[in-house]
Motif scaffolding. Structure first.
Motif, PDB file in Angstrom:
ATOM      1  N   THR A  15       0.855  -1.190   0.000  1.00  0.00           N
ATOM      2  CA  THR A  15       0.000   0.000   0.000  1.00  0.00           C
ATOM      3  C   THR A  15       0.883   1.228   0.000  1.00  0.00           C
ATOM      4  OG1 THR A  15      -0.095   0.091   2.405  1.00  0.00           O
ATOM      5  CG2 THR A  15      -1.821  -1.177   1.296  1.00  0.00           C
ATOM      6  N   ASP A  66       0.984   0.772  -5.652  1.00  0.00           N
ATOM      7  CA  ASP A  66      -0.324   0.131  -5.626  1.00  0.00           C
ATOM      8  C   ASP A  66      -0.305  -1.019  -6.634  1.00  0.00           C
ATOM      9  OD1 ASP A  66      -2.948  -0.633  -5.754  1.00  0.00           O
ATOM     10  OD2 ASP A  66      -3.751   1.404  -5.905  1.00  0.00           O
ATOM     11  N   ARG A  67      -0.078  -2.210  -6.113  1.00  0.00           N
ATOM     12  CA  ARG A  67       0.072  -3.395  -6.960  1.00  0.00           C
ATOM     13  C   ARG A  67      -1.175  -3.654  -7.812  1.00  0.00           C
ATOM     14  NH1 ARG A  67       3.816  -6.913  -6.664  1.00  0.00           N
ATOM     15  NH2 ARG A  67       4.362  -6.458  -4.511  1.00  0.00           N
ATOM     16  N   GLU A  68      -2.346  -3.541  -7.227  1.00  0.00           N
ATOM     17  CA  GLU A  68      -3.585  -3.787  -7.984  1.00  0.00           C
ATOM     18  C   GLU A  68      -3.736  -2.800  -9.137  1.00  0.00           C
ATOM     19  OE1 GLU A  68      -7.147  -4.042  -5.638  1.00  0.00           O
ATOM     20  OE2 GLU A  68      -6.164  -5.319  -4.139  1.00  0.00           O
ATOM     21  N   ARG A  69      -3.424  -1.547  -8.854  1.00  0.00           N
ATOM     22  CA  ARG A  69      -3.536  -0.514  -9.895  1.00  0.00           C
ATOM     23  C   ARG A  69      -2.555  -0.803 -11.030  1.00  0.00           C
ATOM     24  NH1 ARG A  69      -7.437   2.592 -11.489  1.00  0.00           N
ATOM     25  NH2 ARG A  69      -6.748   4.519 -12.423  1.00  0.00           N
TER      26      ARG A  69
END
Length: 193
Positions: A21, A25-28
Motif C-alpha cells: 500500500t 499500488d500493486r492492484e492498480r
C-alpha cells in the motif's frame, strides 16, 4: 542522535511499501499493465497522436480511466507528443505522398491534433514547396499521355485526369488547373517532337 519523527516516518513508509500500500499500488499497476502493453505495441508500429492512441485503446475495450492514465504517463515520458507527431507527419507525408498543406491539415485534424500543433507543423511547408510538390504530381500524371490529343475533347480529358490527381492530394483548384495546363502542354510539346 537521529530525529525520532523522521525515523517514524521512514518506518511507516517502509511498512507501507512492504505491505503493498502507499507508494506502490500493486492492484492498480496490474490493471494498467495490459493497457500500457497495448499502447506501447501501437506506438512501436508507428507514432500516434494522443487522440488516435486513446481511440484505439478504447476500441480495444480498455476502461477510459485506465487509458487516460496510461496516456498521461506516456506523454509525461515523451512517448506521446502531438506537436512532434504533427511535425513528423507533415514532413513525411509532404515528401513521400505529395500531399498539399490543406490535405495534411485535414489528416491531422482527423487524428485529433489540436489547431496550434497543426499550424506549427504546417509552417515547414512554404508556398514554393507546395508548388514544387504540385508540379511533381502533375508531371507524373502528364507522363501517362502517350500521344498528342487529336481534338479539344481529348485535351480536356487529359487535363481532367491531371487536375484530378492534384485535387485528390488537396491542392487548390486555381493552382491545380494552372499547373496541370502547363505540365500537359509541356508533355504534348514533347510528344510532338
Amino acid at each position: 542522535m537521529p530525529d525520532p519523527d523522521k525515523v517514524a516516518r521512514l518506518q511507516a513508509a517502509l511498512d507501507a511499501y512492504e505491505s503493498g500500500t502507499g507508494l506502490f499500488d500493486r492492484e492498480r499497476e496490474e490493471a494498467l499493465a495490459p493497457v500500457r502493453k497495448r499502447a506501447l505495441g501501437l506506438l512501436d508500429q508507428r507514432a500516434r497522436s494522443r487522440s488516435e492512441l486513446r481511440e484505439r485503446l478504447i476500441k480495444a475495450e480498455f476502461e477510459p480511466q485506465l487509458v487516460d492514465e496510461v496516456i498521461d504517463g506516456l506523454a509525461g515520458s515523451g512517448l506521446v507528443n502531438d506537436a512532434q507527431f504533427a511535425h513528423e507527419w507533415v514532413r513525411q507525408r509532404a515528401a513521400r505522398r505529395g500531399k498539399s498543406a490543406r490535405a495534411l491539415d485535414m489528416e491531422l485534424r482527423d487524428k485529433g491534433v489540436a489547431g496550434a500543433d497543426r499550424t506549427a507543423a504546417l509552417e515547414q511547408i512554404s508556398e514554393d514547396d507546395e508548388e514544387r510538390t504540385a508540379r511533381a504530381v502533375a508531371s507524373k500524371a502528364a507522363r501517362k499521355v502517350r500521344t498528342a490529343p487529336a481534338d479539344r475533347a481529348e485535351y480536356d480529358k487529359y487535363l481532367r485526369r491531371i487536375v484530378g490527381a492534384l485535387a485528390r492530394r488537396g491542392f487548390n483548384q486555381g493552382m491545380a488547373l494552372r499547373i496541370a495546363r502547363e505540365e500537359l502542354d509541356a508533355r504534348i510539346a514533347e510528344r510532338e517532337q
